[in-house]
Design a protein around this motif. Structure first.
Motif: not given
Length: 507
Positions: A304-327
């Motif tokens: 569950g940790d991995a799934i939660n973090l994966a889409w957030k990292l991908a969103s930030v890396l592809r410019g679809k979210a600000q880095a604050s999403l990772l918090a």
């Protein structure tokens, strides 16, 4: 110098799932592990219903169901007699497509994940060790030692520590790991056996003897025994053999062991990291939280940790979210880990506590109380929903807002299959999406279409109302299939505001 977007340390289930999810989302990963090969024995067995639901996004669920063993019920034993039976299938049939406990040993689980990862051209780099790393505003620079003894540098945007309870990543980040160690020593044995407890169901001894659980494995007469070792035998667990452990609990469950395929002992800790991230480094799985095996939650929580973090990292890396999403990763997963450790502590301490009072509670009160409790539908449902992790939610957190019907932002979407249509079928997509049960405005459909957000509309029915959904309400679903926004009669402006306020671009 090799460069990747995410460097993953540790190739257990947590690291492999993170690598697989990121790879499917187009993120370039490296995954390293100190070991020479995948494990051939394992303690983790249970794949919970919520994990099976989420695995549909990777087309993993069917393969796991095919090769594992479906456990239909759990049985509690006292004084050599079965005292209570909890049938999963009748309890959870209304809540999930997977109303059972599924046994799929960790070593087989890892091999499946490795094969799927290879299909994306990603290989686990074995006998490769993380020596240390530095991070700045641009990224992470890690020092690795390869199998040939040579050292190399690896540049990455982010680093994920999936490297277990003795995590190097956690130590380099300087994050504390408060908690303690259970007094008892655990043993685990893969056996060929016979007896009434070898009927394909889960059996747990609640006697004054040592704790013992019998987990069925695929194949006739195969089982995994997980028990505790106490008194002077626990002083040198590394010297123990199967013949040295107490036979009382084994005899109480009427297990006749014909062959021991492998045997191991270990100690269990109950700890939660002070933080789950620091700048560009993240902790997942046992690197972030460890607890007793009560309820079969450990491996599922790491996944569950991995799934939660994966889409957030991908969103930030592809410019679809600000880095604050990772918090929000730490906010959402740390809260759950704290509750989980507290709950498993209480259960484990109850079933293993010494003393006359504890024994009386287990052998006298519990056998009378549990059958009466499980006679109530609400009690049975609570037990199943908790253990299966389908009650896990992210309510009142930054990505969650609104309410409609009995649902709030942050909830798991309730499962409804009616008229040949399954409302989970669209959740196989790893993207933002909208579901409406009833009528939807043309302007909302147009707004979503312009941004590539799928909209699924279901004909309103009594089954939807019974599941807690509201007619004509809009449910915005996150890429990990949790409800982000629940709103009655929401228009396009509500969705626009949601994304703008959080710095998210769903397209």
């Amino acid at each position: 110098m090799k460069r990747c977007e995410v460097l993953i340390i540790g190739a257990g289930p947590t690291g492999l799932v993170l690598a697989l999810w990121l790879s499917k989302l187009g993120v370039k990963v490296r995954i390293i592990d100190r070991t020479a090969s995948p494990g051939t024995t394992s303690r983790a067995l249970a794949v919970q219903a919520r994990t099976l639901e989420l695995y549909r996004q990777l087309d993993l669920t069917a393969a796991i169901l095919e090769h594992g063993h479906r456990v239909p019920a759990a049985n509690l034993w006292v004084k050599g007699q079965a005292a209570a039976r909890l049938p999963f299938s009748t309890i959870g049939a209304e809540f999930t497509p997977y109303p059972f406990l599924h046994i799929f040993p960790q070593d087989e689980h890892e091999q499946l994940l490795i094969e799927r990862l290879q299909a994306f051209g990603v290989e686990v780099e074995r006998e490769t060790e993380l020596l240390g790393f530095n991070q700045d505003a641009q990224g992470v620079s890690a020092q690795l030692r390869r199998a040939d003894g040579l050292e190399e540098h690896c540049e990455a945007n982010y680093l994920a520590g999936c490297d277990g309870a003795h995590s190097t990543v956690r130590k380099v980040l300087g994050i504390g790991f408060p908690g303690g160690t259970y007094q008892q020593v655990f043993y685990v044995a893969d056996v060929q056996a016979s007896g009434p407890a070898l009927n394909g169901e889960l059996h747990v001894d609640l006697d004054d003897a040592d704790f013992l659980a019998v987990f069925p494995l695929a194949g006739s007469g195969r089982a995994r025994l997980i028990g505790t070792v106490r008194d002077e035998r626990a002083e040198h667990p590394e010297q123990l053999r199967f013949e040295d452990v107490s036979q009382r609990a084994i005899e109480h469950l009427k297990v006749q062991v014909q062959q021991v395929n492998w045997f191991s002992t270990y100690r269990v800790h109950h700890r939660v990291a002070g933080h789950f991230s620091h700048r560009r480094g993240f902790l997942l799985g046992d690197a972030a939280h460890v607890h007793s095996p009560a309820g079969g939650q450990g491996m599922n929580t790491g996944i569950g940790d991995a799934i939660n973090l994966a889409w957030k990292l991908a969103s930030v890396l592809r410019g679809k979210a600000q880095a604050s999403l990772l918090a929000t990763y730490e906010i959402e997963r740390s809260a759950f880990a704290q509750r989980l450790v507290s709950t498993t502590d209480q259960v484990f301490n109850f079933v293993t506590a010494d003393g006359r009072l504890a024994a009386l509670l287990r052998t006298r009160l519990t056998p009378r109380l549990i059958p009466r409790l499980v006679a109530f539908k609400s009690a049975r449902e609570f037990l199943f929903r908790t253990v299966s992790q389908i009650t896990l939610n992210y309510r009142y957190m930054p990505l969650s807002t609104g309410n409609a019907g009995q649902l709030q932002g942050g909830d798991r979407l309730p499962w409804v299959a009616e008229g040949g249509r399954d409302n989970f079928s669209g959740l196989n997509r790893m993207c933002w999406q909208v579901q409406v049960y009833g009528a939807v405005s043309a302007s909302l459909v147009q707004w979503c279409s312009q941004r590539g957000i799928p909209v699924d509309v279901f004909i309103w029915s009594e089954a939807h109302e019974a599941a807690g959904l509201m007619r004509d309400a809009v449910y915005l679903i996150r890429p990990d299939s949790y409800i982000a926004l629940a709103w009655s009669n929401a228009g396009a402006e509500v969705l626009q505001t949601y994304f703008e306020e959080r710095g998210l671009n769903p397209s």
